[in-house]
Design a protein around this motif. Sequence first.
Motif, PDB file in Angstrom:
ATOM      1  N   GLU A  94      16.461  -4.527   9.973  1.00 26.09           N
ATOM      2  CA  GLU A  94      16.113  -5.313   8.779  1.00 26.09           C
ATOM      3  C   GLU A  94      14.795  -6.045   8.977  1.00 26.09           C
ATOM      4  O   GLU A  94      14.023  -6.201   8.020  1.00 26.09           O
ATOM      5  N   GLY A  95      14.512  -6.485  10.195  1.00 21.53           N
ATOM      6  CA  GLY A  95      13.222  -7.109  10.499  1.00 21.53           C
ATOM      7  C   GLY A  95      12.086  -6.119  10.307  1.00 21.53           C
ATOM      8  O   GLY A  95      11.029  -6.455   9.746  1.00 21.53           O
ATOM      9  N   ILE A  96      12.295  -4.895  10.784  1.00 19.01           N
ATOM     10  CA  ILE A  96      11.287  -3.845  10.604  1.00 19.01           C
ATOM     11  C   ILE A  96      11.112  -3.543   9.120  1.00 19.01           C
ATOM     12  O   ILE A  96       9.982  -3.371   8.635  1.00 19.01           O
ATOM     13  N   LEU A  97      12.224  -3.500   8.371  1.00 16.91           N
ATOM     14  CA  LEU A  97      12.162  -3.222   6.938  1.00 16.91           C
ATOM     15  C   LEU A  97      11.403  -4.321   6.193  1.00 16.91           C
ATOM     16  O   LEU A  97      10.592  -4.034   5.306  1.00 16.91           O
ATOM     17  N   ASP A  98      11.631  -5.574   6.566  1.00 16.04           N
ATOM     18  CA  ASP A  98      10.903  -6.691   5.940  1.00 16.04           C
ATOM     19  C   ASP A  98       9.401  -6.582   6.203  1.00 16.04           C
ATOM     20  O   ASP A  98       8.582  -6.810   5.304  1.00 16.04           O
ATOM     21  N   ARG A  99       9.037  -6.235   7.442  1.00 17.08           N
ATOM     22  CA  ARG A  99       7.609  -6.059   7.755  1.00 17.08           C
ATOM     23  C   ARG A  99       7.015  -4.895   6.978  1.00 17.08           C
ATOM     24  O   ARG A  99       5.885  -4.955   6.506  1.00 17.08           O
ATOM     25  N   GLU A 100       7.791  -3.834   6.821  1.00 16.53           N
ATOM     26  CA  GLU A 100       7.332  -2.670   6.074  1.00 16.53           C
ATOM     27  C   GLU A 100       7.090  -3.033   4.604  1.00 16.53           C
ATOM     28  O   GLU A 100       6.092  -2.615   4.017  1.00 16.53           O
ATOM     29  N   SER A 104       3.268  -2.985   2.785  1.00 13.37           N
ATOM     30  CA  SER A 104       2.976  -2.046   1.693  1.00 13.37           C
ATOM     31  C   SER A 104       3.658  -2.511   0.410  1.00 13.37           C
ATOM     32  O   SER A 104       4.685  -3.174   0.449  1.00 13.37           O
ATOM     33  N   ASP A 105       3.083  -2.139  -0.672  1.00 11.66           N
ATOM     34  CA  ASP A 105       3.671  -2.452  -1.973  1.00 11.66           C
ATOM     35  C   ASP A 105       4.537  -1.284  -2.401  1.00 11.66           C
ATOM     36  O   ASP A 105       4.107  -0.125  -2.385  1.00 11.66           O
TER      37      ASP A 105
END
Length: 162
Positions: A94-100, A104-105
């Motif tokens: 989820e941390g990686i997903l938040d950074r992703e 990016s938009d």
Amino acid sequence: MMLRLRNISSFALRGARSVPRRTIPITFNSKLNNFSTSITYSGGQATEGQGGFYGSGGSRASLTPTSEHRPEMLALAVDVQRVTSVMDEVERLEGILDREHAESDGVTGRSIEIKSSIKKLMTSHEFMESLNKLEVKGEPVWGLSTAERELIIMAREKVNEC
């Protein structure tokens, strides 16, 4: 008047050497014309479940037990460790997903891949089996710390979101 009864063992009946075990005093009350010991009877018919000798259960004994043994109510360390490790991995993803999402938009191929990895972890057979063992009637089982209870509640919420 005091009578003494001696307990005769089965060895004495067969001719073997016997040692008297102990004597039980029984008193005779001439006024009531009956024998009395230190055991008290509470009245009623013992066969009907009302009364009986004190200490033998009597009317306090229940034919159906009021509580049953439920080993599923206790937490197993293996299940707690499995849920903890999966939840740690989900938190990392989820941390990686938040950074992703921040970089990016919109939705990218990588964010879809990360979401599917989270769903796969949360719905895996081993994880669901452990989570189900750690819950009884929707509540965490006994033997868990406060942090572990909160983790189980959060894990169930995440599974329901998937």
